[in-house]
Design a protein around this motif. Structure first.
Motif, PDB file in Angstrom:
ATOM      1  N   LYS A   1       0.945  -1.179   0.057  1.00  0.00           N
ATOM      2  CA  LYS A   1      -0.095   0.095   0.106  1.00  0.00           C
ATOM      3  C   LYS A   1       0.696   1.161  -0.037  1.00  0.00           C
ATOM      4  O   LYS A   1       2.096   1.251   0.174  1.00  0.00           O
TER       5      LYS A   1
ATOM      6  N   GLU B   1       0.538   5.293   1.397  1.00  0.00           N
ATOM      7  CA  GLU B   1      -0.322   6.323   2.355  1.00  0.00           C
ATOM      8  C   GLU B   1       0.490   7.678   2.166  1.00  0.00           C
ATOM      9  O   GLU B   1       1.427   7.741   2.222  1.00  0.00           O
TER      10      GLU B   1
ATOM     11  N   LYS C   1      -5.293   6.665   1.804  1.00  0.00           N
ATOM     12  CA  LYS C   1      -4.806   5.188   1.629  1.00  0.00           C
ATOM     13  C   LYS C   1      -5.111   4.597   0.609  1.00  0.00           C
ATOM     14  O   LYS C   1      -6.336   4.933   0.102  1.00  0.00           O
ATOM     15  N   ARG C   2      -4.370   3.600  -0.261  1.00  0.00           N
ATOM     16  CA  ARG C   2      -4.523   2.976  -1.425  1.00  0.00           C
ATOM     17  C   ARG C   2      -4.119   1.820  -0.995  1.00  0.00           C
ATOM     18  O   ARG C   2      -3.146   1.490  -0.491  1.00  0.00           O
ATOM     19  N   LYS C   3      -4.812   0.657  -1.446  1.00  0.00           N
ATOM     20  CA  LYS C   3      -4.333  -0.494  -1.442  1.00  0.00           C
ATOM     21  C   LYS C   3      -4.270  -1.333  -2.717  1.00  0.00           C
ATOM     22  O   LYS C   3      -4.822  -0.917  -3.600  1.00  0.00           O
TER      23      LYS C   3
END
Lengths: 146, 210
Positions: free
Chosen positions: A132, A134, A144-146
């Motif tokens: 990820k 952040e 946030k990004r996953k």
């Protein structure tokens, strides 16, 4: 690759609504430039208080030059940058994944992954780990990004 | 024929290293990772004197510091090098951060100016190094782009790298995370301040540059 970018842009657009201006730079826009001009072009955008999302990545030499040129530009209003390169090819230990990654590198070269550069007055920190990324804004908000 | 070739190759290599009388060993890393504390530890262990001032405020080292002819011995092996302690490499320097540490505005701005020059000097010196110890703070995020850029540039120049995760005496230290960030390198966890695991560090140095 396109999917990843789309997902990132989606999060980023939400983020832009808060406070920031995001500028996507396609690889074709910097492809023909020499190293010095490429680095200056990106830094010029960042100095306009925009966050650059570059398709692809700079070379290691260019990353190093970007840091040095950033230092030359620091003054009372421009305090520096936050930088992160997201490139899966550097993160795998597995032999098969590595071989696959090398093949993509051969095909795509520096177009792989993407690079995020933001002014440090706005982007407090870009945290990354293999799964990820952040982006923490200067006012403490976290995206946030996953 | 193969034997002749072997002798030729070994002669070339011997001459190559003979010409380079003293290797330059660089200490690189982000600010406040403990580079100067490690330099002081090495100098105290082998020369009986310290190398530079340390502080909790970032960018205490703002100029390249060199200690010449450090001779170390371990297990029958010997190594002589010039130790180059470099200012921490950062992508941002804000004089207001120094003011938060108690400096007045003039002093803080001066420190910021010197710190930016220090980063540029560190980057310029990268090409001059024969081997490099990258000193990271084991309590901090190892995935920072500065770390990746430093190590990537050294790798691109085929400069041998030893990664040291410093401050393992602190509770927040996370060695596994540093190792996971750089799986292709051996990472040695140390406490430069207290000398913890420093023998393993010297062993690592011999393995890399000896």
């Amino acid at each position: 690759m396109a999917k990843t970018l789309m997902r990132f842009m989606k999060v980023s657009l939400r983020w832009q609504v808060d406070t920031m201006m995001l500028q996507f730079v396609p690889y074709t826009e910097v492809e023909e430039l020499g190293s010095a001009r490429r680095v200056h072009k990106l830094l010029d955008i960042v100095k306009q208080d925009k966050v650059v999302v570059l398709q692809g990545r700079l070379t290691k030499e260019e990353e190093k030059d970007l840091i040095a040129i950033t230092m030359e530009n620091i003054n009372e209003t421009f305090k520096g940058i936050e930088l992160a390169v997201i490139d899966e090819s550097t993160e795998s230990k597995d032999f098969l994944k590595k071989a696959k990654s090398n093949f993509y590198n051969f095909l795509l070269g520096d177009r792989r992954g993407f690079t995020v550069i933001g002014p440090s007055s706005m982007v407090k920190e870009i945290k990354r780990d293999p799964h990820k990324i952040e982006l923490m804004t200067a006012d403490g908000k976290r995206k946030k990004r996953k | 024929m193969i034997e002749l070739l072997k002798q030729f190759v070994s002669k070339v290599f011997r001459n190559l290293f003979k010409r380079k009388k003293h290797i330059k060993l660089g200490l690189y890393g982000p600010p406040n990772a403990g580079k100067t504390t490690l330099a002081n530890r090495i100098c105290k262990d082998w020369l009986g004197e310290e190398m530079g001032a340390v502080s909790n405020i970032a960018h205490e080292t703002r100029e390249i510091q060199i200690k010449e002819e450090i001779h170390i011995k371990s297990g029958g092996k010997e190594l002589t090098f010039n130790l180059v302690d470099t200012p921490g490499i950062a992508t941002k320097i804000d004089y207001e951060d120094f003011m938060k540490s108690g400096m007045d505005e003039k002093e803080a701005k001066q420190r910021a100016r010197e710190a930016t020059k220090g980063v540029i000097e560190s980057i310029k010196w990268l090409d001059e190094m024969d081997t490099v110890v990258v000193c990271l703070d084991a309590t901090k995020d190892p995935y920072s782009q500065v770390n990746i850029t430093i190590i990537g540039n050294l790798q691109a120049r085929n400069i041998p790298v030893l990664i040291v995760a410093n401050k393992v005496d602190l509770r927040k230290a996370n060695m596994k995370r540093v190792q996971a960030a750089f799986p292709q390198y051996e990472v040695i966890g140390i406490s430069a301040k207290y000398g913890k695991n420093i023998d393993a560090f010297y062993e690592g140095l011999f393995a890399m540059a000896g």
